[in-house]
Design an enzyme around this catalytic site. Structure first.
Site, PDB file in Angstrom:
ATOM      1  N   LYS A  39       0.802  -1.223   0.000  1.00  0.00           N
ATOM      2  CA  LYS A  39       0.000   0.000   0.000  1.00  0.00           C
ATOM      3  C   LYS A  39       0.843   1.284   0.000  1.00  0.00           C
ATOM      4  CE  LYS A  39      -4.115  -1.996   2.133  1.00  0.00           C
ATOM      5  NZ  LYS A  39      -5.043  -1.859   3.272  1.00  0.00           N
ATOM      6  N   PHE A  87     -15.766   4.806   6.293  1.00  0.00           N
ATOM      7  CA  PHE A  87     -14.339   4.903   5.980  1.00  0.00           C
ATOM      8  C   PHE A  87     -14.047   4.858   4.475  1.00  0.00           C
ATOM      9  CE2 PHE A  87     -15.229   0.368   6.612  1.00  0.00           C
ATOM     10  CZ  PHE A  87     -14.664  -0.198   5.473  1.00  0.00           C
ATOM     11  N   ARG A 115      -3.047 -14.433   4.316  1.00  0.00           N
ATOM     12  CA  ARG A 115      -3.778 -13.703   5.358  1.00  0.00           C
ATOM     13  C   ARG A 115      -3.176 -14.003   6.735  1.00  0.00           C
ATOM     14  NH1 ARG A 115      -7.601  -9.735   3.928  1.00  0.00           N
ATOM     15  NH2 ARG A 115      -8.799 -10.300   5.751  1.00  0.00           N
ATOM     16  N   THR A 121      -6.180  -6.827  10.454  1.00  0.00           N
ATOM     17  CA  THR A 121      -6.255  -5.544   9.749  1.00  0.00           C
ATOM     18  C   THR A 121      -5.662  -4.412  10.575  1.00  0.00           C
ATOM     19  OG1 THR A 121      -8.239  -6.296   8.609  1.00  0.00           O
ATOM     20  CG2 THR A 121      -7.849  -3.933   8.631  1.00  0.00           C
ATOM     21  N   ASN A 145      -2.180   0.154   6.911  1.00  0.00           N
ATOM     22  CA  ASN A 145      -1.746  -1.133   7.465  1.00  0.00           C
ATOM     23  C   ASN A 145      -0.784  -1.889   6.553  1.00  0.00           C
ATOM     24  OD1 ASN A 145      -3.527  -2.090   5.540  1.00  0.00           O
ATOM     25  ND2 ASN A 145      -4.996  -2.915   7.008  1.00  0.00           N
ATOM     26  N   HIS A 148      -2.306  -5.395   1.575  1.00  0.00           N
ATOM     27  CA  HIS A 148      -3.596  -6.044   1.347  1.00  0.00           C
ATOM     28  C   HIS A 148      -3.332  -7.485   0.937  1.00  0.00           C
ATOM     29  CE1 HIS A 148      -7.513  -7.049  -0.378  1.00  0.00           C
ATOM     30  NE2 HIS A 148      -6.834  -7.555  -1.399  1.00  0.00           N
TER      31      HIS A 148
END
Length: 185
Positions: A39, A87, A115, A121, A145, A148
């Site tokens: 990100k 959000f 994951r 998250t 964070n 993804h």
């Protein structure tokens, strides 16, 4: 006889990598691929290569990647499930703020394995419950964070197709293991 086995194995591997020995070059029934996105927060603070190295060190193979800027259309398609949530606009604005790196990763049970590697998250939760996770190590807050990861096999297929519409996946791990077994004949 050993050289014949080696030749057969080599030919089968070559055909598999060319996509000729697979029944389909689509993403259907592929649980060994997932999408990762490094990100904007990670890309902007210069530690993205550390996270990418951690991904590889965990046994994931990066089979395709590109650096890109989200445009509004891509962001809206990618985060469509969040539209209407409070959000949402902040998330869209954040994803438009700097480049990202999209990666197709290959690993056994890739979506669930990745994951697990990235952790919860919220990086604060990740630091408490999964201190070795990628979000614990690299994330700042719920929005920033760092990474993804596709939530499921179906999400992985949709997301990979969104970022890499013309890309043809490599042979599945199951196919490669079958070829390996064939070499032992």
């Amino acid at each position: 006889m050993t050289s014949l086995k080696l030749l057969v194995f080599h030919v089968l591997c070559s055909l598999a990598f060319l996509g000729l020995a697979t029944s389909s070059s689509s993403l259907e029934d592929r649980d060994d691929l997932t999408l990762a996105i490094l990100k904007p927060d990670l890309m902007g603070n210069g530690v993205w290569s550390g996270l990418a190295n951690d991904i590889r060190a965990a046994g994931f193979q990066v089979v395709h990647e590109k650096m890109l800027f989200f445009d509004e259309s891509l962001a809206e398609k990618f985060y469509a499930e969040h539209k209407g949530k409070k959000f949402y606009q902040g998330l869209i604005d954040f994803m438009l703020s700097a480049p990202v790196t999209a990666m197709v990763l290959q690993h056994e049970n890739a979506p669930s394995a990745f994951r697990e590697l990235i952790g919860p998250t919220n990086p604060k939760t990740a630091r408490a419950a999964h201190p070795e996770s990628l979000r614990a190590k690299y994330g700042t807050d719920v929005l920033q964070n760092a990474v993804h990861g596709s939530a499921s096999v179906a999400d992985a297929h949709r997301e990979i197709s969104l970022f890499f519409p013309d890309w043809k996946p490599p042979p599945s791990l199951k196919m490669l293991m079958s070829l390996e077994d064939a070499s032992e004949l």
